[in-house]
Design an enzyme around this catalytic site. Structure first.
Site, PDB file in Angstrom:
ATOM      1  N   HIS B  22       0.643  -1.003   0.125  1.00 46.92           N
ATOM      2  CA  HIS B  22       0.099  -0.102   0.051  1.00 46.92           C
ATOM      3  C   HIS B  22       0.945   1.194  -0.099  1.00 46.92           C
ATOM      4  O   HIS B  22       1.711   1.358   0.590  1.00 46.92           O
ATOM      5  CB  HIS B  22      -1.097  -0.083   1.211  1.00 46.92           C
ATOM      6  CG  HIS B  22      -1.750   0.948   1.365  1.00 46.92           C
ATOM      7  ND1 HIS B  22      -2.439   1.484   2.479  1.00 46.92           N
ATOM      8  CD2 HIS B  22      -2.215   2.009   0.364  1.00 46.92           C
ATOM      9  CE1 HIS B  22      -3.122   2.574   2.097  1.00 46.92           C
ATOM     10  NE2 HIS B  22      -3.160   2.880   0.776  1.00 46.92           N
ATOM     11  N   ASP B  30       8.232   6.114 -20.716  1.00 48.28           N
ATOM     12  CA  ASP B  30       8.098   5.929 -22.372  1.00 48.28           C
ATOM     13  C   ASP B  30       9.413   5.576 -23.007  1.00 48.28           C
ATOM     14  O   ASP B  30      10.441   5.551 -22.036  1.00 48.28           O
ATOM     15  CB  ASP B  30       7.459   7.124 -22.922  1.00 48.28           C
ATOM     16  CG  ASP B  30       8.538   8.372 -22.662  1.00 48.28           C
ATOM     17  OD1 ASP B  30       9.786   8.158 -22.676  1.00 48.28           O
ATOM     18  OD2 ASP B  30       7.867   9.273 -22.764  1.00 48.28           O
ATOM     19  N   ASP B  64      -4.556   3.173  -5.425  1.00 51.61           N
ATOM     20  CA  ASP B  64      -4.782   3.535  -3.904  1.00 51.61           C
ATOM     21  C   ASP B  64      -6.002   4.301  -3.969  1.00 51.61           C
ATOM     22  O   ASP B  64      -6.255   5.423  -4.453  1.00 51.61           O
ATOM     23  CB  ASP B  64      -3.746   4.435  -3.670  1.00 51.61           C
ATOM     24  CG  ASP B  64      -3.509   4.767  -2.126  1.00 51.61           C
ATOM     25  OD1 ASP B  64      -4.391   3.993  -1.289  1.00 51.61           O
ATOM     26  OD2 ASP B  64      -2.625   5.051  -1.553  1.00 51.61           O
ATOM     27  N   MET B  74       3.139  13.774 -16.057  1.00 49.65           N
ATOM     28  CA  MET B  74       4.087  14.886 -15.910  1.00 49.65           C
ATOM     29  C   MET B  74       3.312  16.296 -16.455  1.00 49.65           C
ATOM     30  O   MET B  74       2.626  16.095 -17.873  1.00 49.65           O
ATOM     31  CB  MET B  74       5.410  14.645 -16.875  1.00 49.65           C
ATOM     32  CG  MET B  74       6.394  15.612 -16.735  1.00 49.65           C
ATOM     33  SD  MET B  74       7.870  15.298 -17.969  1.00 49.65           S
ATOM     34  CE  MET B  74       8.483  13.957 -17.003  1.00 49.65           C
ATOM     35  N   TYR B 113      10.640  13.721 -12.065  1.00 48.36           N
ATOM     36  CA  TYR B 113      12.080  13.049 -12.014  1.00 48.36           C
ATOM     37  C   TYR B 113      12.263  12.568 -10.547  1.00 48.36           C
ATOM     38  O   TYR B 113      12.715  11.339 -10.378  1.00 48.36           O
ATOM     39  CB  TYR B 113      13.015  13.964 -12.603  1.00 48.36           C
ATOM     40  CG  TYR B 113      12.981  13.891 -14.043  1.00 48.36           C
ATOM     41  CD1 TYR B 113      13.808  12.925 -14.904  1.00 48.36           C
ATOM     42  CD2 TYR B 113      12.204  14.704 -15.026  1.00 48.36           C
ATOM     43  CE1 TYR B 113      13.853  13.058 -16.166  1.00 48.36           C
ATOM     44  CE2 TYR B 113      12.421  14.621 -16.298  1.00 48.36           C
ATOM     45  CZ  TYR B 113      13.111  13.803 -16.936  1.00 48.36           C
ATOM     46  OH  TYR B 113      13.029  13.638 -18.249  1.00 48.36           O
ATOM     47  N   TYR B 131       4.632  13.026 -23.655  1.00 49.05           N
ATOM     48  CA  TYR B 131       4.201  13.271 -21.937  1.00 49.05           C
ATOM     49  C   TYR B 131       3.385  11.914 -21.813  1.00 49.05           C
ATOM     50  O   TYR B 131       2.061  12.103 -21.125  1.00 49.05           O
ATOM     51  CB  TYR B 131       3.301  14.302 -21.943  1.00 49.05           C
ATOM     52  CG  TYR B 131       3.924  15.741 -22.109  1.00 49.05           C
ATOM     53  CD1 TYR B 131       4.379  16.245 -20.854  1.00 49.05           C
ATOM     54  CD2 TYR B 131       4.197  16.447 -23.311  1.00 49.05           C
ATOM     55  CE1 TYR B 131       5.097  17.418 -20.926  1.00 49.05           C
ATOM     56  CE2 TYR B 131       4.934  17.858 -23.217  1.00 49.05           C
ATOM     57  CZ  TYR B 131       5.332  18.072 -22.125  1.00 49.05           C
ATOM     58  OH  TYR B 131       5.934  19.250 -21.966  1.00 49.05           O
ATOM     59  N   ASN B 133       4.585   9.260 -19.715  1.00 45.14           N
ATOM     60  CA  ASN B 133       5.076   8.542 -18.718  1.00 45.14           C
ATOM     61  C   ASN B 133       3.957   8.931 -17.605  1.00 45.14           C
ATOM     62  O   ASN B 133       3.134   9.894 -17.392  1.00 45.14           O
ATOM     63  CB  ASN B 133       6.172   9.435 -17.941  1.00 45.14           C
ATOM     64  CG  ASN B 133       7.325   9.294 -18.978  1.00 45.14           C
ATOM     65  OD1 ASN B 133       8.035   8.249 -19.218  1.00 45.14           O
ATOM     66  ND2 ASN B 133       7.841  10.574 -19.213  1.00 45.14           N
TER      67      ASN B 133
END
Lengths: 143, 143, 143, 143, 143, 143, 143, 143, 143, 143
Positions: B22, B30, B64, B74, B113, B131, B133
Site C-alpha cells: 500500500h 516511455d 490506491d 508529467m 523526475y 508526455y 509517463n
C-alpha cells in the site's frame, strides 16, 4: 533506443546478438516453450510474437551462408495434422531480409530440445502459434 | 505464462507488482525516459506501448483509494503547445478497470523526475507518445 | 498481493510458476521431504499444507494435456499398509480446477526422488500427511 | 523442521530471530504493508496470519524487559472509526507467552513507517486485519 | 540466542539443521578432518567438542527411525589398537536424547570420506579425540 | 558484430548507449583521464582514439535537441597556451552526423570532473590529444 | 596506461597475460570467431586487428621454447583456395619480437575449436582477415 | 600482522592453511607454474621465493606423519641434466622445522600437474629456481 | 588448525585479526549484544565465553601502546547496582598476556554502541556475564 | 610474469596501476597501517618492503608533473624524535627513476589518514620502518 535499431530489441538481446560469432545459434521460442529450463542464457521478450522479432533481428543479424539451411524448425510430430502457416511468414521475412529461399532445416522434436540446450541463448517470446520455435545460426560479417 | 495473467507481463514485472504494498509507486516510462539512470529496480518492456501495459497491470494491481489522485502525470511544460491524447486513453483504461474517474495528479517536470527516483520500480517501455509517463500508486487488497 | 492471485502464493513462487513452460515439472513436497538437498530451485512455503497450495496453484497453472497422467505420486512401498486419504483430496481439487479425473501417475520411491531432482523447482511445504508429495507437469496456455 | 520449533517458522525467519540481540526490533507486517520497500532484511511468510506467527515467535523470542512497552502498534489515525480487535488477540498471546500485560506502545502512522525502516527485519505476512502491524523488541536471554 | 535453543548452536547451524529433510545426513567432524575440502556446505564450530554439539543438536534434530543404525562412525583401521572411548559418550547421549541403543553403523575409512562428501553439511568442530567423526541421518518430525 | 553496427563498438558499449534515455550523459575520456575513479559505469576502449569512437557512436546515438549545446568540453585552463585541434575534428564529425554546428558547451575543469562523476557512463579510450575529453547528452528518438 | 606498456592492451588483458604460466594458451580470435561461447575467460578488444595486438602482446609475453611450434593456426579447409597473407605478417612479428622462425603449428578446424575451449583466455578482436585466429603458448620467464 | 606469525604470510594464505585438514595438500608453485589455470583456490605470493615461504609455513603447518613422504617434488624429466640444488634447501628447512629426513616423494611431471589440480590450494610464488614446485600434505595437530 | 594457534580461533577470526592495523578496533560482544545489526564485519563464536577468547586473541594480537587505555568497557548505568566480576578476569588476562595494568577505558552505554558500529569487526560470543562487552584497540608489531 | 615487468608486482597491483589516471593516488602502506579499514581497493603485498615496491612501481608508473610534490609523507608528530632514514631511500629511488628531486609533500598525521581513504588503492606491504607510508600521485603518459 538507438538510431536504426528496432525498438522491439532490448539492450540485453542486442548485446547477446552482438556477442555471438560464426556458427553460434539462438532460439526464438514460443510462449509455451520451456525456455527457462533449457537456456544457457535467457532473454525474455514476453508479449511479442516471433515474426516481429525475427524481422527486427534479421535487420542486424546475418544468417550463416556456410550451411545450406541456417534456420531449424521443429518437425510436425508424425500423425499430427496441424498446419504451420507461421513457417510461411518466417520464409517471407528471411527472403526479404537475406534473399535466401528454402532456409529451413526440420529437426525431430527431441533433437530440437537438445539443440536448444546447446544454443548460445533462448529468447522467450509470447508467440501463440503452433510449431513456431525457430533456431537461427549466425553467419559471418565482413565490414 | 499463467491462466488469467496477461501474457504481456513478464515474470519479473509480475513479481515486482506483487511485492509492492500500500502506497508504493511504480513508473510506466516511455521509450525515451532515462529509466536506467533513475530506477531503484528496472523492469524492461522494450517494444510495448504503455496503454497495453497499463490495461494488463490494472487487471491485477489496485490503485490506491486512500488518495484522491493515484496516477501522476508529467505536466506539460508552460509554453509547450503539444497535445496529450494518450492521457484520454489512460483515463478510459483506468475507468474501465477501476471505475474511477479524474484520477490524475499533474506533477511539474523536475518534481516528476524526483518522484520517479523514489518509486519502487520503473518499467521501461517502448511507448512513443509525448508526455506519456505515468506513476501508479498501489492500493489495498482485501481478499 | 494482487487482484485474483491467491494470497498463499509468494512472489517467488508465482514467478517460478510463470517461468515454467510446457512439460516442465514442479514438486509440492511435504514437510519432511529432503527439499533443500534435491532442488534445482527451492521455494519455501513453511507452515502451509499441500491441498491449499495445490488449489491455489491450479487456479493459475495448467496441467499438461499431452500426457495421460500429469500428476506423479510416490507409490506406497510394498508391504506398507498406510492409507493415503490426501490423494482423494488432491483428486477432488484437480477435478474441480481442471475437470480431469484419474490424473495420477504412481512412481516407485527412488524413481520419484530422481524425478524430483530433475524438476524445475521444489516447493517445501509444511504438509504433515504421509505419501503427500506430488509432482505437477505444466501444460500449454493458449490465450 | 526441528523438534519443538513451530513448523510455521521458516529456516530464514528462525535464523533472523536468532541473530537479533537485545534491543533489536522485528516488524510483523500485514499483507498490504509496503514491506519490500521498507525492509533492511525481508522475510516472506505469505498466506499466514500474524496471530499464528506471533504465537510461534514468542515461544522462542523474549520481549525486552528493560522497556515498559516492547510491542509497538500503529495508532488509529484520528477520525478513523475502525475497530482493532486483533490487538486483543495479540495481548492474549503476549500475556500467555510472557506473562506481561499492557505491552503496547502506540506509534503515530508515519513514525511507525520510520521505525519499520530501522528494524532488523520485516516479516511480510498475509494478515488481512486492519491496523495489524506490530513491532517487537527483543529482550535478553540468560541460559 | 533463542529460548530453548542451546547457545552452542550458531544461527547458520540451526538453519542447516532445519532445512534438512528425511534421510539427509550431517557430519560432525573432528578438528583434523579435512572438512573444508569435503563439504557441500561448511559450518564452523571451532573450539567446541563433538559431545556438547551432539547433545545440543539431538535436542532439536530427530534421528532416522526408518533405518536401524542412523549414526555412522569410521571403523578403526585393521591393525590399529587405538581405543575409542568417545563412542561410549555418543551412545549415552543418543540413548538419553532418543531412547535408542546400538545406533552405530561402522563404515570403512575411505567409504566414510565418500559418504561425508555426499552429506548435506559438515560441521567443523575442534574435537581432539581419535575416531571421533560421526554422521547423523535425519528422521521424520510429526508435529 | 552486427550488420550496420560499427565494429569498434563493444557489446557492452552498445548496451549502455541503448539503455540511456533523454538527458543522460556519457563521457568519452582520453587515455589519461581518471576514468576508473570517476565512473558510475566504466566501459573500456583501450587503444582507440576519440574521433573514431565519436563517429561510430553518433551513427546510432542522437544528441539532445532540447539543449543548445549537447557536447561539453573542458575549458583550457587560463594561462595555458595549448592548442586544441581535436575540437575541430569533433565539430566536423558532429556536423556530418547530426547537421548541428557550434555544439560545444565549455566547462571549467573541476566542474567538468563533477559532471563526469554524474554521467551514466565513462568510456575510457586511448586518445592521446590534449583537452580531448567530451561529454555527450542523449537526445530523443522517434521511430 | 603505464610506461612501456603498449596502450592497446587493456588492464584486464594485461592481468590475464600476467596470470598465465608456462604452457598456458591464449587465443587471438578474429571478429567472427564464436569467442563468447568458447571462452573460459573472455577479453574483448573490439575494433582492433590481430597484428597490432600480437605485436603488443609479444613485447611482454614469451613464447614457449619447450615446444617446436608455439603458435597454432587453423588449417585451410581442404578444397578451400583462400590465401592467408596475414600469416606472413604474424611470422614477421614473431620473428621480430622473438627471433623465431617457422613457429606455426597447423591445426584441423574442429581440433582448433576444441583447443580454443581449453585455452586460458580468448581475446575477441575485430580482425577481418580470413583464417586469422592464432593460439599462443606461453613460455618461461627467467628474470 | 600478528604476534608470532611470520609477516610473509598473507591473511588469505593463513586462512587457507588453517582450513586444511589431515591429508589435504597445498602446492608451492614457482613463478612460471601455470597456477591460475590449475588451482581450485589461488593464493598469490608474487615476488617471494619458495624457501622463505616454506620455512614460514612449516612454523605453523604440520606435515603428515601418516605417510612416509609428505612432500612431493616433480621428477627431473629423463634426459634432462639440470641440477636441483633448491631441493637440498627444502630438505634442510623440513629437517629443521619437523625433524624429518628424506621427506620427498618424486612424481612424474604430468602426474604432478594432475596432483596440483586436486590440491586444496596453489600458492603462486615468484621462485626462479628450476624444478622448484613442491606439494605439502597436512598432518594432524593434537593440542 | 595450526601449530601454536589456539583452536578456539576460527579461520575467519584469525584472518580478521591479521588484517587489522594500528588503531583498528574489535568488539568482543556478549551473547545478548545486537552484534549482527551493529557490525561492519561479523564473526560468530557462538557458545564461547569472552575470557577464553580474550586469552586466545591476546596470544597473537598486540594491544595499542600509543594510548593509555586500549580496552574499552561499557560503564555501569548510573543507579544500576550490578557487579562486574568478569572485568577482573579480563584484567588478569591482559596483565598476564601483555604486562599492562589498568587498561580499561569506561565508555557511556550509547557511546559504546556508536564505537562498536565503527569497529573493524564484532565477534558475537555466547558470553552470559553482565557488562561483558569489551573493545580492543590493536597495537604495533615490530618483527 | 611478463617480460620487463618486475616480478614483485602482482597481476592485481599491475591492473590497478594501469587503471589509474592523471591525478589518482595510491598509498604504499607499512605493515602496521590500518590498510583494510581505510582502503577503497586493497592490494596485499605481505612480506615486501616499500623501497623494493616503490622502485618496481616507478619503472612503470609516472609521477604527476603538474604538481610540485607528487609524493606525500606523514609528518613526524611534533615532539617525536624518531629518525626517518627510509625517506632518503625513497628520494634516491624517485630521483633515479624520474629525475625529480625534493618530491615530498609532508602531511599532518590525521590529514594523511583522510587522504589515504580517498586514494584509488592502498597497497598493504610488510614494511617495518617508521613513518614509511607514502602516497603517490599518478602523472600523464604520452606514448
Amino acid at each position: 533506443m538507438l538510431i536504426g535499431v528496432p525498438a522491439i530489441l532490448s539492450p540485453d538481446l542486442l548485446k547477446v546478438l552482438m556477442e555471438m560469432g560464426h556458427g553460434d545459434e539462438i532460439v526464438l521460442a514460443d510462449g509455451n516453450f520451456p525456455s527457462a529450463s533449457h537456456a544457457r542464457r535467457l532473454i525474455r521478450c514476453d508479449g511479442h510474437g516471433i515474426p516481429e522479432l525475427l524481422d527486427a533481428i534479421l535487420k542486424l543479424f546475418p544468417l550463416d551462408t556456410y550451411v545450406l539451411r541456417p534456420a531449424a524448425l521443429m518437425q510436425v510430430v508424425p500423425g499430427d495434422t496441424v498446419e504451420t502457416p507461421i513457417w510461411d511468414r518466417y520464409a517471407d521475412i528471411i527472403r526479404s531480409r537475406t534473399g535466401r529461399t528454402d532456409p529451413f532445416d526440420p529437426i525431430e522434436r527431441f533433437a530440437f530440445y537438445d539443440k536448444a540446450k546447446q544454443a548460445y541463448a533462448i529468447v522467450a517470446t509470447g508467440e501463440q502459434a503452433l510449431y513456431a520455435n525457430v533456431i537461427l545460426k549466425k553467419g559471418v560479417i565482413s565490414e
